[in-house]
Design a protein around this motif. Structure first.
Motif, PDB file in Angstrom:
ATOM      1  N   TRP A 287     -11.841  11.201  -5.700  1.00  0.00           N
ATOM      2  CA  TRP A 287     -10.735  11.484  -4.790  1.00  0.00           C
ATOM      3  C   TRP A 287      -9.407  11.073  -5.424  1.00  0.00           C
ATOM      4  O   TRP A 287      -8.408  11.790  -5.327  1.00  0.00           O
ATOM      5  CB  TRP A 287     -10.969  10.759  -3.469  1.00  0.00           C
ATOM      6  CG  TRP A 287     -10.063  11.213  -2.367  1.00  0.00           C
ATOM      7  CD1 TRP A 287      -9.609  12.478  -2.133  1.00  0.00           C
ATOM      8  CD2 TRP A 287      -9.508  10.399  -1.342  1.00  0.00           C
ATOM      9  NE1 TRP A 287      -8.812  12.517  -1.024  1.00  0.00           N
ATOM     10  CE2 TRP A 287      -8.726  11.252  -0.512  1.00  0.00           C
ATOM     11  CE3 TRP A 287      -9.598   9.053  -1.026  1.00  0.00           C
ATOM     12  CZ2 TRP A 287      -8.038  10.774   0.598  1.00  0.00           C
ATOM     13  CZ3 TRP A 287      -8.912   8.596   0.093  1.00  0.00           C
ATOM     14  CH2 TRP A 287      -8.144   9.437   0.891  1.00  0.00           C
ATOM     15  N   LEU A 288      -9.381   9.935  -6.074  1.00  0.00           N
ATOM     16  CA  LEU A 288      -8.142   9.437  -6.667  1.00  0.00           C
ATOM     17  C   LEU A 288      -7.634  10.360  -7.772  1.00  0.00           C
ATOM     18  O   LEU A 288      -6.425  10.477  -7.992  1.00  0.00           O
ATOM     19  CB  LEU A 288      -8.351   8.029  -7.219  1.00  0.00           C
ATOM     20  CG  LEU A 288      -8.522   6.918  -6.174  1.00  0.00           C
ATOM     21  CD1 LEU A 288      -8.880   5.607  -6.852  1.00  0.00           C
ATOM     22  CD2 LEU A 288      -7.256   6.762  -5.347  1.00  0.00           C
ATOM     23  N   VAL A 289      -8.551  11.008  -8.487  1.00  0.00           N
ATOM     24  CA  VAL A 289      -8.155  11.918  -9.559  1.00  0.00           C
ATOM     25  C   VAL A 289      -7.257  13.034  -9.030  1.00  0.00           C
ATOM     26  O   VAL A 289      -6.355  13.523  -9.725  1.00  0.00           O
ATOM     27  CB  VAL A 289      -9.402  12.493 -10.250  1.00  0.00           C
ATOM     28  CG1 VAL A 289      -9.043  13.650 -11.171  1.00  0.00           C
ATOM     29  CG2 VAL A 289     -10.123  11.407 -11.036  1.00  0.00           C
ATOM     30  N   GLU A 290      -7.483  13.445  -7.776  1.00  0.00           N
ATOM     31  CA  GLU A 290      -6.706  14.545  -7.207  1.00  0.00           C
ATOM     32  C   GLU A 290      -5.221  14.208  -7.088  1.00  0.00           C
ATOM     33  O   GLU A 290      -4.391  15.116  -6.980  1.00  0.00           O
ATOM     34  CB  GLU A 290      -7.273  14.919  -5.837  1.00  0.00           C
ATOM     35  CG  GLU A 290      -8.709  15.413  -5.881  1.00  0.00           C
ATOM     36  CD  GLU A 290      -9.254  15.732  -4.505  1.00  0.00           C
ATOM     37  OE1 GLU A 290      -8.444  15.705  -3.542  1.00  0.00           O
ATOM     38  OE2 GLU A 290     -10.462  16.003  -4.383  1.00  0.00           O
ATOM     39  N   PHE A 291      -4.863  12.921  -7.081  1.00  0.00           N
ATOM     40  CA  PHE A 291      -3.460  12.534  -6.936  1.00  0.00           C
ATOM     41  C   PHE A 291      -2.745  12.429  -8.285  1.00  0.00           C
ATOM     42  O   PHE A 291      -1.539  12.153  -8.332  1.00  0.00           O
ATOM     43  CB  PHE A 291      -3.361  11.203  -6.181  1.00  0.00           C
ATOM     44  CG  PHE A 291      -3.882  11.290  -4.782  1.00  0.00           C
ATOM     45  CD1 PHE A 291      -3.088  11.771  -3.755  1.00  0.00           C
ATOM     46  CD2 PHE A 291      -5.189  10.912  -4.479  1.00  0.00           C
ATOM     47  CE1 PHE A 291      -3.567  11.872  -2.463  1.00  0.00           C
ATOM     48  CE2 PHE A 291      -5.680  11.002  -3.189  1.00  0.00           C
ATOM     49  CZ  PHE A 291      -4.874  11.487  -2.175  1.00  0.00           C
ATOM     50  N   GLY A 292      -3.480  12.647  -9.380  1.00  0.00           N
ATOM     51  CA  GLY A 292      -2.880  12.702 -10.697  1.00  0.00           C
ATOM     52  C   GLY A 292      -2.060  11.475 -11.046  1.00  0.00           C
ATOM     53  O   GLY A 292      -2.478  10.334 -10.794  1.00  0.00           O
ATOM     54  N   PRO A 293      -0.848  11.670 -11.591  1.00  0.00           N
ATOM     55  CA  PRO A 293      -0.033  10.543 -12.061  1.00  0.00           C
ATOM     56  C   PRO A 293       0.613   9.743 -10.933  1.00  0.00           C
ATOM     57  O   PRO A 293       1.265   8.723 -11.215  1.00  0.00           O
ATOM     58  CB  PRO A 293       1.036  11.231 -12.920  1.00  0.00           C
ATOM     59  CG  PRO A 293       1.163  12.600 -12.342  1.00  0.00           C
ATOM     60  CD  PRO A 293      -0.210  12.979 -11.893  1.00  0.00           C
ATOM     61  N   ASP A 294       0.435  10.172  -9.680  1.00  0.00           N
ATOM     62  CA  ASP A 294       1.055   9.443  -8.573  1.00  0.00           C
ATOM     63  C   ASP A 294       0.247   8.227  -8.153  1.00  0.00           C
ATOM     64  O   ASP A 294       0.732   7.401  -7.381  1.00  0.00           O
ATOM     65  CB  ASP A 294       1.228  10.364  -7.354  1.00  0.00           C
ATOM     66  CG  ASP A 294       2.271  11.451  -7.606  1.00  0.00           C
ATOM     67  OD1 ASP A 294       3.191  11.189  -8.412  1.00  0.00           O
ATOM     68  OD2 ASP A 294       2.152  12.539  -7.025  1.00  0.00           O
ATOM     69  N   ALA A 295      -0.986   8.113  -8.620  1.00  0.00           N
ATOM     70  CA  ALA A 295      -1.840   6.980  -8.236  1.00  0.00           C
ATOM     71  C   ALA A 295      -2.382   6.302  -9.497  1.00  0.00           C
ATOM     72  O   ALA A 295      -2.864   6.977 -10.419  1.00  0.00           O
ATOM     73  CB  ALA A 295      -2.999   7.457  -7.359  1.00  0.00           C
ATOM     74  N   VAL A 296      -2.300   4.974  -9.501  1.00  0.00           N
ATOM     75  CA  VAL A 296      -2.802   4.177 -10.616  1.00  0.00           C
ATOM     76  C   VAL A 296      -3.692   3.071 -10.057  1.00  0.00           C
ATOM     77  O   VAL A 296      -3.285   2.334  -9.160  1.00  0.00           O
ATOM     78  CB  VAL A 296      -1.652   3.546 -11.430  1.00  0.00           C
ATOM     79  CG1 VAL A 296      -2.205   2.692 -12.557  1.00  0.00           C
ATOM     80  CG2 VAL A 296      -0.725   4.630 -11.966  1.00  0.00           C
ATOM     81  N   VAL A 297      -4.901   2.973 -10.551  1.00  0.00           N
ATOM     82  CA  VAL A 297      -5.830   1.948 -10.085  1.00  0.00           C
ATOM     83  C   VAL A 297      -5.508   0.628 -10.788  1.00  0.00           C
ATOM     84  O   VAL A 297      -5.473   0.562 -12.024  1.00  0.00           O
ATOM     85  CB  VAL A 297      -7.292   2.360 -10.366  1.00  0.00           C
ATOM     86  CG1 VAL A 297      -8.241   1.263  -9.883  1.00  0.00           C
ATOM     87  CG2 VAL A 297      -7.619   3.682  -9.683  1.00  0.00           C
TER      88      VAL A 297
END
Length: 317
Positions: A287-297
């Motif tokens: 799911w996080l991959v779908e937000f691309g560069p806007d999300a960083v774990v």
């Protein structure tokens, strides 16, 4: 293939219901085109026996009668196959009528419309619409995937299928051999639950990721079908809905609203970034991959590694 079989079963049922005397195998073969096209007597006999068993499973009472010459004949007496009068109270009629209105797809809409007419004949008043007061709501189950209908028939008939499936992180589809169990709609998407023969385990497939045609492959299942197929719970666990930990995510301000809706805590970091604490379960990395560069774990480390691996796979594709 499924349509041809259904037509053959219907023709056999009509022959058996329409005759006043038992019909022999020879007479039935001469009366039904699909039987005439059978390559050999053995092929016809196998086909006929399967069809006869299928009709009996569907509830048709078929009698076997032996005449004076020892020849065996078959018929389905109308009085033995007539249903008793159906009585429905207002609530039962309303519930079944509403269910009939749900399906809006071309192939299913006709069947639902016919069923609704039968319900009216069974007690649903012609001049009363039990859900007219809720006319502002139009109940529908949308089906846009071409794979839905063949998979629905395969689930009904318990027939193994083969299809090409592209995972969210894969560049190319893979061929899957599946024993289908059940279909279910969850969060606006249709999913198939079944036994993946190649992996020897239960799997859930999103229909929108099936590419090409769904092909039938033989008959009979090798794995037992569970009494209850919990498609929704399985999909929820794969989608990260069933969480037992927390993850710390850095999210660009003004983006990722679905993530913000799940957050248990939000802290402004400045420079256009926020820090979110969200529930962490299986499938969150996809799911996080779908937000691309806007999300960083930020943490945990294994989630960050999984997201990085998925992003690299997408980049290679």
């Amino acid at each position: 293939m499924a349509i041809a079989k259904a037509e053959r079963l219907m023709n056999l049922a009509l022959c058996l219901l329409g005759t006043r005397r038992p019909l022999s195998k020879r007479e039935l073969r001469e009366s039904i085109e699909a039987y005439l096209e059978a390559g050999s007597d053995d092929s016809f006999n196998r086909m006929f026996e399967r069809d006869k068993d299928d009709l009996r499973e569907l509830g048709l009472v078929i009698e076997t009668v032996e005449n004076l010459d020892g020849e065996v004949g078959y018929l389905a007496r109308r009085d033995s196959n007539r249903l008793p009068p159906i009585t429905l109270d207002a609530e039962e009629a309303a519930a079944l009528g509403l269910a009939a209105k749900v399906w809006q797809q071309a192939r299913l809409a006709g069947a639902a419309s016919g069923a609704l007419q039968k319900l009216r004949a069974a007690g649903l008043p012609e001049d009363v619409d039990p859900y007219e007061a809720h006319g502002a709501l139009e109940p529908r189950i949308p089906v846009h995937e071409a794979a839905f209908e063949p998979l629905m028939l395969a689930c009904r008939d318990r027939r193994p299928v083969v299809f090409d499936y592209r995972k969210a992180t894969a560049a190319h589809p893979e061929t899957r051999h599946v024993e289908p169990w059940a279909l279910e709609c969850w969060r606006g998407h249709w999913y198939l639950a079944g036994w993946d023969r190649d992996r020897g385990a239960e799997r859930v497939f999103r229909l929108s990721r099936i590419t090409g045609k769904v092909r039938s492959r033989g008959t009979g299942l090798t794995a037992p079908v569970p009494d209850v197929v919990t498609v929704r719970e399985t999909v929820a666990s794969w989608a990260g809905e069933i969480a037992d930990r927390s993850a710390l995510i850095r999210l660009r301000s003004g983006s990722g609203y679905p993530l913000r809706a799940k957050a248990t805590a939000v802290r402004e970091l400045g420079d256009g970034w926020d820090e979110l604490e969200i529930p962490y379960g299986h499938g969150l990395d996809a799911w996080l991959v779908e937000f691309g560069p806007d999300a960083v774990v930020l943490e945990p480390a294994e989630l960050r590694a999984d997201v990085v691996d998925r992003l690299r796979a997408v980049a290679k594709g």
